[in-house]
Every structure is written in C-alpha cells, then in structure tokens.
Design a protein around this motif. Structure first.
Motif, PDB file in Angstrom:
ATOM      1  N   THR A  46       0.829  -1.205   0.000  1.00 46.18           N
ATOM      2  CA  THR A  46       0.000   0.000   0.000  1.00 46.18           C
ATOM      3  C   THR A  46       0.863   1.253   0.000  1.00 46.18           C
ATOM      4  O   THR A  46       0.541   2.235  -0.677  1.00 46.18           O
ATOM      5  N   ALA A  47       1.958   1.220   0.734  1.00 41.41           N
ATOM      6  CA  ALA A  47       2.881   2.364   0.716  1.00 41.41           C
ATOM      7  C   ALA A  47       3.478   2.548  -0.673  1.00 41.41           C
ATOM      8  O   ALA A  47       3.581   3.679  -1.172  1.00 41.41           O
ATOM      9  N   LEU A  48       3.845   1.445  -1.329  1.00 48.24           N
ATOM     10  CA  LEU A  48       4.374   1.532  -2.691  1.00 48.24           C
ATOM     11  C   LEU A  48       3.320   2.065  -3.659  1.00 48.24           C
ATOM     12  O   LEU A  48       3.623   2.858  -4.552  1.00 48.24           O
ATOM     13  N   TRP A  49       2.069   1.636  -3.475  1.00 50.81           N
ATOM     14  CA  TRP A  49       0.988   2.132  -4.322  1.00 50.81           C
ATOM     15  C   TRP A  49       0.815   3.645  -4.145  1.00 50.81           C
ATOM     16  O   TRP A  49       0.658   4.377  -5.123  1.00 50.81           O
ATOM     17  N   ALA A  50       0.842   4.101  -2.902  1.00 54.67           N
ATOM     18  CA  ALA A  50       0.685   5.532  -2.650  1.00 54.67           C
ATOM     19  C   ALA A  50       1.832   6.322  -3.273  1.00 54.67           C
ATOM     20  O   ALA A  50       1.616   7.389  -3.864  1.00 54.67           O
ATOM     21  N   LEU A  51       3.046   5.795  -3.170  1.00 58.90           N
ATOM     22  CA  LEU A  51       4.188   6.477  -3.788  1.00 58.90           C
ATOM     23  C   LEU A  51       4.076   6.465  -5.315  1.00 58.90           C
ATOM     24  O   LEU A  51       4.373   7.473  -5.969  1.00 58.90           O
ATOM     25  N   ALA A  52       3.641   5.340  -5.884  1.00 57.51           N
ATOM     26  CA  ALA A  52       3.487   5.266  -7.337  1.00 57.51           C
ATOM     27  C   ALA A  52       2.402   6.230  -7.819  1.00 57.51           C
ATOM     28  O   ALA A  52       2.568   6.911  -8.835  1.00 57.51           O
ATOM     29  N   THR A  53       1.314   6.302  -7.081  1.00 63.10           N
ATOM     30  CA  THR A  53       0.238   7.212  -7.462  1.00 63.10           C
ATOM     31  C   THR A  53       0.694   8.658  -7.363  1.00 63.10           C
ATOM     32  O   THR A  53       0.395   9.477  -8.235  1.00 63.10           O
ATOM     33  N   ALA A  54       1.438   8.970  -6.309  1.00 63.59           N
ATOM     34  CA  ALA A  54       1.923  10.341  -6.140  1.00 63.59           C
ATOM     35  C   ALA A  54       3.010  10.680  -7.151  1.00 63.59           C
ATOM     36  O   ALA A  54       3.055  11.790  -7.668  1.00 63.59           O
ATOM     37  N   GLY A  55       3.853   9.704  -7.457  1.00 61.39           N
ATOM     38  CA  GLY A  55       5.004   9.990  -8.310  1.00 61.39           C
ATOM     39  C   GLY A  55       4.742   9.915  -9.796  1.00 61.39           C
ATOM     40  O   GLY A  55       5.130  10.810 -10.538  1.00 61.39           O
ATOM     41  N   ILE A  56       4.068   8.858 -10.256  1.00 60.89           N
ATOM     42  CA  ILE A  56       3.915   8.694 -11.703  1.00 60.89           C
ATOM     43  C   ILE A  56       2.481   8.801 -12.168  1.00 60.89           C
ATOM     44  O   ILE A  56       2.229   8.801 -13.362  1.00 60.89           O
ATOM     45  N   ASP A  60      -0.704   5.342 -15.235  1.00 61.00           N
ATOM     46  CA  ASP A  60       0.441   4.552 -15.665  1.00 61.00           C
ATOM     47  C   ASP A  60       0.181   3.067 -15.407  1.00 61.00           C
ATOM     48  O   ASP A  60      -0.385   2.703 -14.370  1.00 61.00           O
ATOM     49  N   PRO A  61       0.590   2.184 -16.318  1.00 59.07           N
ATOM     50  CA  PRO A  61       0.381   0.749 -16.110  1.00 59.07           C
ATOM     51  C   PRO A  61       1.070   0.209 -14.853  1.00 59.07           C
ATOM     52  O   PRO A  61       0.559  -0.707 -14.209  1.00 59.07           O
ATOM     53  N   ALA A  62       2.206   0.775 -14.492  1.00 56.63           N
ATOM     54  CA  ALA A  62       2.898   0.319 -13.286  1.00 56.63           C
ATOM     55  C   ALA A  62       2.056   0.603 -12.041  1.00 56.63           C
ATOM     56  O   ALA A  62       2.004  -0.224 -11.123  1.00 56.63           O
ATOM     57  N   THR A  63       1.390   1.744 -12.021  1.00 51.68           N
ATOM     58  CA  THR A  63       0.519   2.058 -10.893  1.00 51.68           C
ATOM     59  C   THR A  63      -0.653   1.089 -10.843  1.00 51.68           C
ATOM     60  O   THR A  63      -1.060   0.658  -9.768  1.00 51.68           O
ATOM     61  N   GLY A  64      -1.184   0.736 -12.006  1.00 50.10           N
ATOM     62  CA  GLY A  64      -2.268  -0.245 -12.043  1.00 50.10           C
ATOM     63  C   GLY A  64      -1.837  -1.600 -11.532  1.00 50.10           C
ATOM     64  O   GLY A  64      -2.587  -2.278 -10.824  1.00 50.10           O
ATOM     65  N   LEU A  65      -0.613  -1.991 -11.841  1.00 45.19           N
ATOM     66  CA  LEU A  65      -0.087  -3.263 -11.359  1.00 45.19           C
ATOM     67  C   LEU A  65       0.075  -3.248  -9.837  1.00 45.19           C
ATOM     68  O   LEU A  65      -0.305  -4.201  -9.149  1.00 45.19           O
ATOM     69  N   VAL A  66       0.611  -2.164  -9.315  1.00 41.86           N
ATOM     70  CA  VAL A  66       0.770  -2.053  -7.855  1.00 41.86           C
ATOM     71  C   VAL A  66      -0.599  -1.964  -7.189  1.00 41.86           C
ATOM     72  O   VAL A  66      -0.798  -2.509  -6.098  1.00 41.86           O
ATOM     73  N   ASP A  67      -1.556  -1.315  -7.848  1.00 44.43           N
ATOM     74  CA  ASP A  67      -2.911  -1.233  -7.314  1.00 44.43           C
ATOM     75  C   ASP A  67      -3.535  -2.626  -7.221  1.00 44.43           C
ATOM     76  O   ASP A  67      -4.168  -2.971  -6.216  1.00 44.43           O
ATOM     77  N   ALA A  68      -3.342  -3.446  -8.242  1.00 46.09           N
ATOM     78  CA  ALA A  68      -3.858  -4.813  -8.217  1.00 46.09           C
ATOM     79  C   ALA A  68      -3.185  -5.634  -7.114  1.00 46.09           C
ATOM     80  O   ALA A  68      -3.848  -6.407  -6.407  1.00 46.09           O
ATOM     81  N   ALA A  69      -1.879  -5.461  -6.948  1.00 43.59           N
ATOM     82  CA  ALA A  69      -1.164  -6.178  -5.879  1.00 43.59           C
ATOM     83  C   ALA A  69      -1.656  -5.721  -4.511  1.00 43.59           C
ATOM     84  O   ALA A  69      -1.804  -6.539  -3.586  1.00 43.59           O
ATOM     85  N   ARG A  70      -1.939  -4.438  -4.373  1.00 46.56           N
ATOM     86  CA  ARG A  70      -2.456  -3.904  -3.099  1.00 46.56           C
ATOM     87  C   ARG A  70      -3.809  -4.520  -2.788  1.00 46.56           C
ATOM     88  O   ARG A  70      -4.037  -5.002  -1.659  1.00 46.56           O
ATOM     89  N   THR A 113      -7.971  -8.967 -17.341  1.00 45.17           N
ATOM     90  CA  THR A 113      -8.496  -8.201 -18.467  1.00 45.17           C
ATOM     91  C   THR A 113      -7.883  -6.810 -18.527  1.00 45.17           C
ATOM     92  O   THR A 113      -7.678  -6.266 -19.617  1.00 45.17           O
ATOM     93  N   ALA A 114      -7.575  -6.237 -17.375  1.00 43.66           N
ATOM     94  CA  ALA A 114      -6.928  -4.924 -17.373  1.00 43.66           C
ATOM     95  C   ALA A 114      -5.527  -5.014 -17.976  1.00 43.66           C
ATOM     96  O   ALA A 114      -5.119  -4.151 -18.762  1.00 43.66           O
ATOM     97  N   VAL A 115      -4.790  -6.066 -17.612  1.00 48.28           N
ATOM     98  CA  VAL A 115      -3.449  -6.256 -18.173  1.00 48.28           C
ATOM     99  C   VAL A 115      -3.547  -6.513 -19.674  1.00 48.28           C
ATOM    100  O   VAL A 115      -2.778  -5.958 -20.464  1.00 48.28           O
ATOM    101  N   ALA A 116      -4.507  -7.332 -20.076  1.00 49.69           N
ATOM    102  CA  ALA A 116      -4.688  -7.594 -21.502  1.00 49.69           C
ATOM    103  C   ALA A 116      -5.045  -6.312 -22.249  1.00 49.69           C
ATOM    104  O   ALA A 116      -4.595  -6.096 -23.372  1.00 49.69           O
ATOM    105  N   GLY A 117      -5.835  -5.470 -21.613  1.00 52.49           N
ATOM    106  CA  GLY A 117      -6.182  -4.193 -22.225  1.00 52.49           C
ATOM    107  C   GLY A 117      -4.983  -3.284 -22.395  1.00 52.49           C
ATOM    108  O   GLY A 117      -4.882  -2.543 -23.371  1.00 52.49           O
ATOM    109  N   GLN A 118      -4.060  -3.339 -21.447  1.00 53.18           N
ATOM    110  CA  GLN A 118      -2.833  -2.536 -21.548  1.00 53.18           C
ATOM    111  C   GLN A 118      -1.932  -3.066 -22.664  1.00 53.18           C
ATOM    112  O   GLN A 118      -1.249  -2.300 -23.328  1.00 53.18           O
TER     113      GLN A 118
END
Length: 136
Positions: A46-56, A60-70, A113-118
C-alpha cells in the motif's frame, strides 16, 4: 501544477509514510505468523501504491499493477484473519471463505483483463477487453 494536484501528491506521500509507520510499529518477536507477515506485506504494498500514485500518476500501467497487488494483498489479509476464526465457526466459516474465493476469482479475472487491455493495441481487442472488464 495546480493546487489540487499538489494536494493529491502530498496526501499520497503522507499515506505512504503512515503505512510505513504501521509496518514499523508491528511487533516483531521472531515468529513469522502468517497474519502478521501478510499485514506487513499489505502495508508495504500500500505504501508503494501511494508512492506510485503520487510519483507517476494513476494512469500509468505500473501504478495499475501495484494497485492490483495492493487489492490482492488486503484480500489475503482479510481471508486469513477470517479463516483463523472460521475454524471455530464451522459451516458459516466455510461459506464466508467461499465468498472470499469467489471475490478473489473475480479480482483475478478483472486484473487479467486490465493487463490484456494494456497490452492490446488494436481497437477491436481493446473494445472486447473493456466490455469484459465492465461485465466483471
């Protein structure tokens, strides 16, 4: 940068720091109990997700990936904590764990499906993936 964007970045940065504080405040007595380990993992993700959301940014697909992991990590925390007490509840506990399993399956299909969409660049495939994601 607008004041609203700056506020969002600051809020996500503070949230990241708060979740890091949660991880540091969890007592460590040398045992590696599953609920404690999962809670620490979910807080770090969750901390990584918050940093990814704030930073990039959220798009961004990376934020979506961290969001899914969260989301998956917090679902695991809830399932394990409920499973620990479900052993004492019998059939009701099994029904609740089945609900967690169905939720996890829907989550995995939605994330897939989100990853496939990306990954899909053609409009026809993108439309198909988006309609499937909306269905889920």
């Amino acid at each position: 940068m607008s004041a609203g964007a700056t506020a969002i970045i600051l809020i996500h940065a503070v949230v990241a720091l708060l979740f890091c504080g949660i991880v540091l405040s969890i007592p460590r007595d040398g045992s590696l109990a599953v609920p404690r380990w999962l809670l620490m993992t979910a807080a770090v993700i969750t901390a990584l997700w918050a940093l990814a959301t704030a930073g990039i940014g959220r798009d961004d697909p990376a934020t979506g990936l961290v969001d899914a992991a969260r989301d998956a990590s917090w679902l695991a925390v809830l399932a394990v904590l409920d499973g620990v007490s479900a052993a004492r509840r019998g059939a009701e506990g099994r029904a609740r764990l089945t609900a967690y399993g169905v939720t996890a399956a829907c989550f995995l299909l939605s994330a897939g499906t989100a990853v496939a969409g990306q990954l899909a660049a053609t409009p026809a495939v993108t439309a198909l993936v988006e309609s499937t994601a909306l269905t889920l």
